[in-house]
Design a protein around this motif. Structure first.
Motif, mmCIF file in Angstrom:
data_model
loop_
_atom_site.group_PDB
_atom_site.id
_atom_site.type_symbol
_atom_site.label_atom_id
_atom_site.label_comp_id
_atom_site.label_asym_id
_atom_site.label_seq_id
_atom_site.Cartn_x
_atom_site.Cartn_y
_atom_site.Cartn_z
ATOM 1 N N MET A 143 3.561 -2.498 -8.269
ATOM 2 C CA MET A 143 2.438 -3.206 -7.654
ATOM 3 C C MET A 143 1.161 -2.399 -7.854
ATOM 4 S SD MET A 143 2.096 -4.458 -3.723
ATOM 5 C CE MET A 143 0.674 -5.392 -3.158
ATOM 6 N N LYS A 144 0.186 -3.010 -8.490
ATOM 7 C CA LYS A 144 -1.037 -2.283 -8.819
ATOM 8 C C LYS A 144 -2.144 -2.490 -7.791
ATOM 9 C CE LYS A 144 -0.379 -1.989 -13.813
ATOM 10 N NZ LYS A 144 1.016 -2.487 -13.852
ATOM 11 N N THR A 145 -2.060 -3.524 -6.994
ATOM 12 C CA THR A 145 -3.086 -3.744 -5.974
ATOM 13 C C THR A 145 -2.748 -2.949 -4.717
ATOM 14 O OG1 THR A 145 -1.924 -5.726 -5.242
ATOM 15 C CG2 THR A 145 -3.725 -6.012 -6.832
ATOM 16 N N ASN A 146 -3.746 -2.775 -3.865
ATOM 17 C CA ASN A 146 -3.589 -1.926 -2.683
ATOM 18 C C ASN A 146 -3.732 -2.766 -1.416
ATOM 19 O OD1 ASN A 146 -3.599 0.098 -0.759
ATOM 20 N ND2 ASN A 146 -5.736 0.672 -1.144
ATOM 21 N N PRO A 147 -2.635 -2.967 -0.678
ATOM 22 C CA PRO A 147 -2.739 -3.741 0.560
ATOM 23 C C PRO A 147 -3.279 -2.933 1.731
ATOM 24 C CG PRO A 147 -0.482 -3.026 0.235
ATOM 25 C CD PRO A 147 -1.253 -2.549 -0.967
ATOM 26 N N GLY A 148 -3.518 -1.651 1.500
ATOM 27 C CA GLY A 148 -4.004 -0.788 2.569
ATOM 28 C C GLY A 148 -2.863 -0.201 3.378
ATOM 29 N N ARG A 149 -3.159 0.854 4.100
ATOM 30 C CA ARG A 149 -2.152 1.496 4.942
ATOM 31 C C ARG A 149 -2.005 0.762 6.276
ATOM 32 N NH1 ARG A 149 -1.784 7.892 4.756
ATOM 33 N NH2 ARG A 149 -1.883 8.246 2.519
ATOM 34 N N PHE A 150 -0.779 0.801 6.782
ATOM 35 C CA PHE A 150 -0.494 0.290 8.113
ATOM 36 C C PHE A 150 -0.114 1.462 9.015
ATOM 37 C CE2 PHE A 150 -0.004 -3.220 5.218
ATOM 38 C CZ PHE A 150 -0.577 -4.292 5.900
ATOM 39 N N PHE A 151 0.013 1.189 10.292
ATOM 40 C CA PHE A 151 0.205 2.282 11.245
ATOM 41 C C PHE A 151 1.396 3.167 10.876
ATOM 42 C CE2 PHE A 151 2.190 3.890 15.173
ATOM 43 C CZ PHE A 151 1.171 4.738 15.588
ATOM 44 N N GLU A 152 2.502 2.557 10.438
ATOM 45 C CA GLU A 152 3.707 3.342 10.155
ATOM 46 C C GLU A 152 3.575 4.204 8.900
ATOM 47 O OE1 GLU A 152 4.619 -0.886 8.545
ATOM 48 O OE2 GLU A 152 3.478 0.043 10.178
ATOM 49 N N ASP A 153 2.478 4.071 8.167
ATOM 50 C CA ASP A 153 2.306 4.821 6.916
ATOM 51 C C ASP A 153 1.618 6.174 7.111
ATOM 52 O OD1 ASP A 153 3.404 2.695 5.458
ATOM 53 O OD2 ASP A 153 1.463 1.691 5.336
ATOM 54 N N TYR A 154 1.199 6.500 8.333
ATOM 55 C CA TYR A 154 0.472 7.746 8.569
ATOM 56 C C TYR A 154 1.401 8.836 9.087
ATOM 57 C CZ TYR A 154 -3.665 4.857 8.092
ATOM 58 O OH TYR A 154 -4.609 3.996 7.605
ATOM 59 N N ARG A 155 1.076 10.075 8.734
ATOM 60 C CA ARG A 155 1.842 11.233 9.175
ATOM 61 C C ARG A 155 0.881 12.298 9.694
ATOM 62 N NH1 ARG A 155 4.727 7.725 8.587
ATOM 63 N NH2 ARG A 155 6.629 7.516 7.331
ATOM 64 N N ILE A 156 1.225 12.900 10.812
ATOM 65 C CA ILE A 156 0.399 13.955 11.382
ATOM 66 C C ILE A 156 0.240 15.097 10.371
ATOM 67 C CG2 ILE A 156 0.305 15.767 13.153
ATOM 68 C CD1 ILE A 156 -0.362 13.139 14.323
ATOM 69 N N GLY A 157 -0.995 15.555 10.198
ATOM 70 C CA GLY A 157 -1.268 16.707 9.338
ATOM 71 C C GLY A 157 -1.596 16.353 7.905
#
Length: 343
Positions: free
Chosen positions: A1-15
């Motif tokens: 997939m070449k397009t970017n749907p953006g990050r969602f909450f579960e995609d973030y990691r502390i640090g």
């Protein structure tokens, strides 16, 4: 997939640190458009000669224009799928930005907390704006409510960063060379000095501007802010485009010229909340309260801490919160900042 749907909450990691695309070289065009979109008239950002008389090499880019450029870079990675931008803290302008500078941004995730509904969460990031020399020109924390994509994604351990309620005045960075000892009050537009303002004083900035859909979208595109809620009318249940919070900040700051024309430069952002959404057709007005004052080591320069409140039509004078302690529905913005002013 070449397009970017953006990050969602579960995609973030502390640090984790996110390097944002795309670097932006600013020019006089940013200033011209900024002054066209807002009634911005502070002399230091309008005239090279006025700025030179105040010890600077030339007129810098408006502080909030620099903020918007840095902020806009973060949107595809932080708030593309945002429900709302919630607040700011610990912001400091560390170096003036001039036409010809190239700005880029990077953010570090410092906090995560899933909401009780399990459908979204709050992401806290510390963002740095960096110029072509590797100098950090702006540093701030913001937190934003972001949708979850997978509702069954496990909630992360809640981490809510402890943030300072105010940037200590002794840590304010005054632009190198700034000198208000030969300040030209007549050219600035008002005679009021730092000593003329009293802690607790409230100022009604009188003027108002009705927000237009087209102007808001031009402004948001100018800062390369791609958040869907600002452009896609199908992205909200009410079918309305949400006005970019920075648009309200800049409008209120520009309106504050009437009464605070000599609060020339914002040097720190202590706190901020977008209290209620703003939509096209709302008429924005503003008032300020003097919270504190401090001396600086720069010649003729004092620091003044101000609360800037943006409200829409129907707001009572100087009204902020109801008996329940919550913001009144007419309040759009509650911003706490330090500015520099001639003594």
């Amino acid at each position: 997939m070449k397009t970017n749907p953006g990050r969602f909450f579960e995609d973030y990691r502390i640090g984790e640190t996110i390097t944002h695309a795309v670097p932006r070289t600013v020019s006089g065009g940013e200033r011209a458009l900024y002054h066209a979109l807002y009634p911005a008239r502070h002399a230091l950002y309008s005239s090279d000669e006025f700025a030179r008389n105040c010890g600077l090499a030339a007129s810098p880019l408006d502080d909030l224009a620099a903020f918007h450029v840095v902020f806009g870079k973060t949107v595809p990675d932080v708030s593309l799928n945002a429900i709302a931008n919630l607040g700011y803290a610990e912001g400091r302008w560390l170096s003036a930005v001039y036409p010809g500078d190239t700005l880029r941004s990077e953010s570090t995730v410092i906090g995560l907390k899933e909401n009780s509904n399990g459908a979204s969460g709050v992401v806290y990031v510390r963002t740095r704006g960096i110029n072509q020399n590797g100098t950090t020109v702006l540093d701030y924390v913001r937190w934003v409510m972001v949708r979850k994509n997978r509702l069954d994604a496990p909630a992360p351990d809640a981490v809510v960063p402890a943030l300072a309620k105010v940037v200590a005045p002794e840590t304010l960075v005054i632009p190198a060379g700034l000198d208000f000892s030969r300040y030209e009050f007549a050219l600035a537009g008002e005679p009021h000095r730092w000593g003329d303002y009293a802690i607790g004083e409230k100022i009604d900035h009188v003027d108002g501007v009705t927000i237009e859909e087209a102007e808001h979208m031009i402004a948001t595109r100018l800062w390369q802010n791609t958040a869907k809620v600002h452009f896609d009318a199908t992205f909200r249940p009410d079918g309305k485009r949400l006005i970019y919070g920075g648009h309200v900040i800049s409008m209120a700051r520009a309106l504050s010229f009437n009464g605070l024309a000599n609060a020339q430069m914002i040097v720190a952002l202590n706190a901020g909340a977008h209290a209620n959404p703003c939509f096209a057709g709302d008429t924005v007005k503003a008032w300020s309260e003097v919270i504190d004052k401090a001396d600086t080591s720069a010649p003729g320069v004092g620091a003044i801490r101000l609360r800037l409140v943006a409200v829409k039509q129907g707001a009572a004078p100087f009204a902020l919160r109801g008996e329940d302690g919550k913001y009144l529905p007419e309040v759009l913005l509650d911003l706490d900042y330090w500015a520099v002013m001639p003594k």
